[in-house]
Design a protein around this motif. Sequence first.
Motif, mmCIF file in Angstrom:
data_model
loop_
_atom_site.group_PDB
_atom_site.id
_atom_site.type_symbol
_atom_site.label_atom_id
_atom_site.label_comp_id
_atom_site.label_asym_id
_atom_site.label_seq_id
_atom_site.Cartn_x
_atom_site.Cartn_y
_atom_site.Cartn_z
ATOM 1 N N UNK A 21 -40.493 68.018 -5.342
ATOM 2 C CA UNK A 21 -40.770 66.537 -5.506
ATOM 3 C C UNK A 21 -39.623 65.533 -5.474
ATOM 4 N N UNK A 22 -38.555 66.136 -6.321
ATOM 5 C CA UNK A 22 -37.221 65.364 -6.188
ATOM 6 C C UNK A 22 -36.455 65.395 -5.006
ATOM 7 N N UNK A 23 -36.532 66.465 -4.311
ATOM 8 C CA UNK A 23 -35.832 66.526 -3.187
ATOM 9 C C UNK A 23 -36.513 65.864 -2.037
ATOM 10 N N UNK A 24 -37.880 65.920 -1.927
ATOM 11 C CA UNK A 24 -38.777 64.849 -1.228
ATOM 12 C C UNK A 24 -38.235 63.561 -1.441
ATOM 13 N N UNK A 25 -38.455 63.169 -2.664
ATOM 14 C CA UNK A 25 -38.314 61.584 -2.941
ATOM 15 C C UNK A 25 -36.788 61.386 -2.483
ATOM 16 N N UNK A 26 -35.828 62.243 -2.811
ATOM 17 C CA UNK A 26 -34.295 61.845 -2.460
ATOM 18 C C UNK A 26 -34.432 61.866 -0.865
ATOM 19 N N UNK A 27 -34.800 62.655 -0.256
ATOM 20 C CA UNK A 27 -34.827 62.609 1.185
ATOM 21 C C UNK A 27 -35.477 61.035 1.729
ATOM 22 N N UNK A 28 -36.542 60.797 1.170
ATOM 23 C CA UNK A 28 -37.276 59.447 1.564
ATOM 24 C C UNK A 28 -36.395 58.498 1.208
ATOM 25 N N UNK A 29 -35.684 58.497 0.130
ATOM 26 C CA UNK A 29 -34.693 57.283 -0.366
ATOM 27 C C UNK A 29 -33.653 57.235 0.971
ATOM 28 N N UNK A 30 -33.109 58.350 1.054
ATOM 29 C CA UNK A 30 -32.010 58.473 2.007
ATOM 30 C C UNK A 30 -32.315 57.865 3.304
ATOM 31 N N UNK A 31 -33.587 58.154 3.641
ATOM 32 C CA UNK A 31 -34.079 57.559 4.831
ATOM 33 C C UNK A 31 -33.945 56.102 4.791
ATOM 34 N N UNK A 32 -34.784 55.542 3.907
ATOM 35 C CA UNK A 32 -34.835 54.359 3.648
ATOM 36 C C UNK A 32 -33.635 53.540 3.526
ATOM 37 N N UNK A 33 -32.372 54.050 2.899
ATOM 38 C CA UNK A 33 -31.022 53.508 3.042
ATOM 39 C C UNK A 33 -30.497 53.394 4.214
ATOM 40 N N UNK A 61 -25.464 60.954 -5.871
ATOM 41 C CA UNK A 61 -26.366 61.793 -6.867
ATOM 42 C C UNK A 61 -27.752 61.966 -6.326
ATOM 43 N N UNK A 62 -28.016 61.735 -5.203
ATOM 44 C CA UNK A 62 -29.270 62.111 -4.514
ATOM 45 C C UNK A 62 -29.108 63.515 -4.072
ATOM 46 N N UNK A 63 -30.230 64.136 -4.410
ATOM 47 C CA UNK A 63 -30.367 65.545 -4.084
ATOM 48 C C UNK A 63 -30.215 65.691 -2.527
ATOM 49 N N UNK A 64 -30.586 65.013 -1.537
ATOM 50 C CA UNK A 64 -30.782 65.334 -0.160
ATOM 51 C C UNK A 64 -29.240 64.898 0.380
ATOM 52 N N UNK A 65 -28.603 63.951 -0.344
ATOM 53 C CA UNK A 65 -27.236 63.235 0.193
ATOM 54 C C UNK A 65 -26.244 64.369 -0.065
ATOM 55 N N UNK A 66 -26.677 65.279 -1.139
ATOM 56 C CA UNK A 66 -25.594 66.175 -1.644
ATOM 57 C C UNK A 66 -25.720 67.504 -0.496
#
Length: 186
Positions: A110-122, A167-172
């Motif tokens: 879920x955290x990876x999913x949320x971080x990927x979606x946050x990344x997309x939004x940014x 600090x975002x899981x996906x961005x790492x």
Amino acid sequence: WDGPATEDYQAVIEETLKRIKRHETGTAQLERDGEEVAAVSRVLAMGAWYKALIDRQLILVSGLHRYAAGERKSSIPRVLAESESSIRKDLVHLLEELQTLAEKLPAGYEELQASAIEFIEKVRAQDIPSPMLASEKAVLNEQPREAWRYASNALEKMQDVLQQCQNNQFAKTCSGTIGFKVPQHL
């Protein structure tokens, strides 16, 4: 076996069936694990793709800088415009693909999913394709300084997203690290 079923024969059959069931259970678990690894790997690959797009944009900016400095050849503008167009289209495709893949992540990510979606939004909030398109048009209109300026702006925005999400899981994953703990059995 044509003879009558004996107790020994029945015991062997029952034991064989038990072993087959245990192997089926293990095989099913391996299949689930493989599907999980594949789903997560696809999302992680998107991070590597984003980093590759940044690298391509950096090379393009360098080429546009040389073009703006007067190192011109007749075929360069077309090639530079095509390169910017390709990067822009790949970025748009990456965002669409990442959205789809993130939504398909299995439970536990879920955290990876949320971080990927946050990344997309940014990335979308930065509207990176717009300066890329402006750069492409400027190149084709033989406005090398403007093309370089727009391409540089797109590159800065791409890099800014990584900075915002450091600090975002996906961005790492864009820097080649895994920002989450991999389950022991995987």
